[in-house]
Write an enzyme that holds these catalytic residues in place. Structure first.
Site, PDB file in Angstrom:
ATOM      1  CG  ASP A 213      -2.790   4.935  -4.881  1.00 11.20           C
ATOM      2  OD1 ASP A 213      -2.193   4.940  -3.785  1.00 11.20           O
ATOM      3  OD2 ASP A 213      -2.666   5.823  -5.745  1.00 11.20           O
TER       4      ASP A 213
ATOM      5  CG  HIS B 118      -2.286   0.567   0.922  1.00  6.42           C
ATOM      6  ND1 HIS B 118      -2.506   1.534  -0.033  1.00  6.42           N
ATOM      7  CD2 HIS B 118      -3.503   0.297   1.461  1.00  6.42           C
ATOM      8  CE1 HIS B 118      -3.792   1.846  -0.069  1.00  6.42           C
ATOM      9  NE2 HIS B 118      -4.421   1.109   0.817  1.00  6.42           N
TER      10      HIS B 118
END
Length: 435
Positions: free
Chosen positions: A411, A407
């Site tokens: 995204d 992450h």
């Protein structure tokens, strides 16, 4: 006669320390020049250490699981001539009658702050003498020493009524294998007598299994990946009915000449095509330097389960392979990994990884990213379920893809769009062959 010390050689790639995995010799053995003495493990692969001279083994430089620095004493031999070190008092264990003696019990993994290479070499334990089969089993281990075996071997031993305490282990660090169970039975080993109560009898005992060799490397790599990477997972259901139908047709028509196709080569092709529009998934993140490197080439890691643990052989330049060439390379890499013959270049350098448990794939998994990559695609099992199509209930073959992403650099929206692109290709499989 003289003494000859063989030190841990520099095996390149900046490696300063290795783990001793398995001895191929024992005190008292006569070795020839170039004979393999031991297996050691680096961060990338298992390496065989040969003897530069002929001689007789006097002393081993540690137990399996010990960490040895480059230049540390690995083994000491008695050789013809002056040797290369001054002689010292060495107690040589008596050579037992059997051709292969049981391996010594593994030592607990050495602490990083005090590697075994800086300590004095451990004295070799005397080799026990083999005894003929008798009515009652003879203990082959010291009091408190626990036998090492995989869960499958333990289950089979339980079903056969064999006490592992009395079975010689021929595997690394004395690990008991299925072949050892067969030999024990053929040699007249006596199974244990079931206690009163049968399957409901109370069981006692515990077992401590040190993590050494590949198992230790896997543990370290998984811990590092989870510590450094903030994972998030995305799961999508895919209708693979048409894909499976096409695969069956291709195998029927071309299987004899080109080989059979499994699902993995077709999934690999779908990933290659989808990555053209999502290059941020085909990347490695150097979080120390804060640099993400995206790759044009797709070096596809193929998570492979072996008897020793999880390996990730690398399918290099997957973008250049048609499904049949891809299938052959996947099979070759899997066999090389399971047999321990995969080279360093075949176990490193992947840019994105596929993880599949085959028919045991479950409904959903949360695969761990292969650090320093940023994405991993997990394949779950195919099941047939009723679904609505055109107002009617029909049976369709469905499969989930359970994928994880880093992450920090990927995204959630991009991850979802990437998996949806893979889904579109797999649900319309003719697109896999259109350029």
């Amino acid at each position: 006669m003289g003494h000859y010390t063989i030190k841990m050689p520099d095996i390149g790639e900046g490696i300063a320390e290795v783990e001793l995995v398995e001895w191929r010799v024992k005190p008292g053995d006569t070795v020839a020049e170039d004979q393999i003495l031991a297996d050691v493990m680096t961060d990338k692969a298992t390496v065989e250490i040969p003897s530069p001279v002929a001689g007789t083994v006097l002393e081993l430089g540690g137990q399996p699981g010990a960490l040895l620095a480059v230049g540390a004493e690995l083994i000491r031999l008695e050789v013809a001539g002056a040797g290369n070190v001054a002689a010292k008092a060495v107690q040589v264990a008596a050579v037992a009658a059997p051709a292969q003696a049981p391996a010594a019990a593994p030592a607990a993994p050495a602490a990083p702050a005090a590697p075994a290479a800086t300590a004095a070499p451990a004295a070799a334990a005397p080799v026990p003498v083999q005894r003929p089969p008798v009515a009652a089993p003879v203990a082959m281990r010291a009091p408190g020493e626990k036998p090492i075996a995989s869960p499958a071997v333990r289950q089979r031993a339980w079903e056969l009524g064999i006490e592992l305490q009395f079975v010689h282990g021929s595997g690394p660090a004395g690990r008991i294998t299925h072949e050892d169970l067969d030999i024990y039975l053929v040699s007249g080993g006596q199974p244990r007598v079931a206690s009163a109560g049968g399957a409901y009898a109370q069981r006692q005992g515990e077992e401590a299994i040190p993590l050494i060799g590949l198992r230790r490397k896997i543990a370290q790599k998984m811990q590092e990946a989870k510590r450094r990477i903030p994972h998030f997972s995305y799961v999508e259901e895919i209708d693979v009915t048409d894909l499976e139908a096409l695969r069956a047709q291709l195998n029927e028509r071309y299987g004899a000449a080109r080989g059979k196709l499994t699902l993995l080569p077709l999934l690999a092709r779908a990933l290659v095509i989808a990555l053209r529009d999502f290059p941020q998934m085909n990347a490695r993140f150097d979080d120390d330097a804060g640099v993400v490197t995206r790759y044009a080439a797709v070096h596809l890691g193929m998570a492979t389960q072996t008897d020793s643990g999880l390996l990730v052989p690398v399918l290099r330049h997957a973008e250049t392979l048609d499904p049949w060439a891809c299938a052959r390379e996947i099979a070759r890499l899997a066999e090389a990994g399971r047999s321990g013959k995969a080279g360093r270049d075949e176990l490193s350098g992947s840019t994105i990884t596929i993880s599949s448990l085959g028919p045991l794939g479950g409904i959903v998994t949360t695969p761990v990213i292969n650090h320093p990559e940023v994405a991993i695609v997990g394949v779950n099992k195919i099941v047939e379920r009723p679904v609505f199509r055109g107002g009617a209930v029909v049976g369709r073959k469905l499969m989930n893809l359970s994928s994880s992403f880093d992450h920090r650099v990927v995204d959630g929206m991009d991850a979802a769009q990437f998996i949806q692109a893979v889904r579109a290709l797999l649900e319309s499989p003719a697109l896999l062959f259109v350029e």
